[in-house]
Design an enzyme around this catalytic site. Structure first.
Site, PDB file in Angstrom:
ATOM      1  N   GLN A 179       0.817  -1.204   0.000  1.00 54.24           N
ATOM      2  CA  GLN A 179       0.000   0.000   0.000  1.00 54.24           C
ATOM      3  C   GLN A 179       0.856   1.261   0.000  1.00 54.24           C
ATOM      4  O   GLN A 179       2.087   1.205   0.097  1.00 54.24           O
ATOM      5  CB  GLN A 179      -0.901   0.000   1.242  1.00 54.24           C
ATOM      6  N   HIS A 213       0.422   5.727   1.198  1.00 51.70           N
ATOM      7  CA  HIS A 213      -0.398   6.798   1.763  1.00 51.70           C
ATOM      8  C   HIS A 213      -0.086   8.113   1.043  1.00 51.70           C
ATOM      9  O   HIS A 213       1.057   8.356   0.641  1.00 51.70           O
ATOM     10  CB  HIS A 213      -0.121   6.977   3.251  1.00 51.70           C
ATOM     11  N   GLU A 222       4.308   8.085   8.657  1.00 53.84           N
ATOM     12  CA  GLU A 222       4.304   7.273   9.879  1.00 53.84           C
ATOM     13  C   GLU A 222       5.696   6.730  10.178  1.00 53.84           C
ATOM     14  O   GLU A 222       6.619   6.835   9.354  1.00 53.84           O
ATOM     15  CB  GLU A 222       3.310   6.115   9.732  1.00 53.84           C
ATOM     16  N   HIS A 224       4.808   0.426   0.861  1.00 56.34           N
ATOM     17  CA  HIS A 224       5.209  -0.333   2.033  1.00 56.34           C
ATOM     18  C   HIS A 224       4.181  -1.400   2.384  1.00 56.34           C
ATOM     19  O   HIS A 224       3.033  -1.367   1.924  1.00 56.34           O
ATOM     20  CB  HIS A 224       5.402   0.591   3.242  1.00 56.34           C
ATOM     21  N   ARG A 232      -4.607   0.773  -1.360  1.00 52.68           N
ATOM     22  CA  ARG A 232      -4.082  -0.581  -1.567  1.00 52.68           C
ATOM     23  C   ARG A 232      -3.639  -0.763  -3.014  1.00 52.68           C
ATOM     24  O   ARG A 232      -4.390  -0.466  -3.937  1.00 52.68           O
ATOM     25  CB  ARG A 232      -5.129  -1.637  -1.239  1.00 52.68           C
TER      26      ARG A 232
END
Length: 327
Positions: free
Chosen positions: A98, A100, A117, A174, A194
């Site tokens: 996936q 972000h 993150e 990642h 995804r």
């Protein structure tokens, strides 16, 4: 009035969830599926944190931020909502591959923040690995490989062990591999695109993913910069405009108080201990998290444990602090 806050755990079922959390906690709900995530400091509606201890017990993090924005967030944090989200993830199976989006893309298409993150590996089975980034492919080659079920030849796999730290910037492809439990600090966002899901039948978002994947991005295990002390060692691991991640290795005692400029979160990533404030004490079990409001009173942590400290930094001040250590 303001003091270290513990919250109820908000458990989320996931198709890839595992059973490692049972080794740490006794409050897991009985569910048909597997628990994949525990949202432990969150102002997201899908997993809102509710205060567990003290005079503010029963209040939500969203309520507190609205009622006392400066006292909770800090004088230098300009945010209408609590800007970070602390999770514990337990993966028995491979997560989807996936990506972000960054803030600009997320604001345009999902109406919330982007998602950068960082991960601290709490536990990992032998030979467990993370997928982090692409290698040796163009955008068109990668897209064709996804469509032809040949994505594995173009993703980078990194073996991991307990204590490893990784920084995952928005735009970096990642996935968390099977057999890994980790603590994740991220922007307060739930937007994920995804790319590949091993035929599990869930929705894919290839078009948006291809918009935001940065094929130049990569990430390796963070080495950190350790400052050794008698009572505790302090290590700097991640520093960026979204958050900072430090590790405090408490040998005997660690004393601190709220920084009026900004809040921070302490997460026990190894060991256990106790946190003392005023005439109160909190048990700190492994994988517990505590929010330290900006206007929190003095406290001390006793025990033999490692704490992950997450916060939104003053970049210039933090860099000067780090430089003062090495000069």
């Amino acid at each position: 009035m303001f003091y270290p806050l513990k919250f109820d755990h908000k458990y989320i079922e996931k198709i890839w969830g595992g059973n490692k959390l049972q080794n740490y906690r006794n409050d897991l709900p009985e569910v048909e599926g597997q628990i994949g995530e525990s949202w432990d400091v969150s102002a997201q509606e899908a997993g809102m944190s509710i205060v567990q201890n003290g005079k503010l017990s029963g209040k939500s993090l969203k309520e507190l931020t609205s009622m006392y924005p400066q006292q909770i967030l800090g004088e230098e944090i300009e945010a209408e909502e609590f800007p970070l989200l602390l999770k514990i993830l337990d993966a028995q199976a491979q997560l989807s591959i996936q990506v972000h989006p960054d803030d600009d893309y997320a604001a345009k298409y999902s109406g919330e923040a982007g998602k950068t993150e960082a991960w601290y590996v709490i536990d990992a089975d032998e030979d467990s690995y993370l997928v982090i980034g692409t290698e040796d492919c163009t955008e068109s080659e990668f897209k064709k490989a996804v469509q032809n079920d040949e994505i594995n030849q173009y993703v980078k796999k990194i073996k991991v062990k307990k204590g490893d730290v990784f920084f995952i910037k928005a735009g970096l492809l990642h996935a968390i591999g099977a057999g890994i439990m980790l603590a994740e600090i991220q922007q307060s966002s739930d937007t994920t695109y995804r790319v590949y899901d091993y035929g599990r039948g869930r929705e894919l978002h290839l078009s948006k993913a291809m918009d935001v994947i940065d094929f130049k991005l990569s990430s390796e295990k963070r080495k950190g910069l350790k400052v050794c002390g008698d009572d505790f060692d302090y290590s700097y691991f991640c520093l960026n405009d979204k958050f900072a991640l430090d590790i405090i290795n408490v040998k005997t005692v660690y004393q601190d108080q709220g920084d009026q400029e900004r809040f921070y979160i302490l997460t026990v990533v190894e060991g256990s201990g106790k946190l003392f404030y005023d005439d109160q004490e909190l048990e700190l079990a492994e994988i517990d998290s505590v929010l330290i409001p900006a206007y929190s009173e003095e406290f001390r942590v006793e025990g033999n444990l490692k704490l992950m400290k997450s916060y939104i930094p003053d970049l210039d001040k933090n860099r000067q602090q780090i430089l003062s250590v090495v000069e």
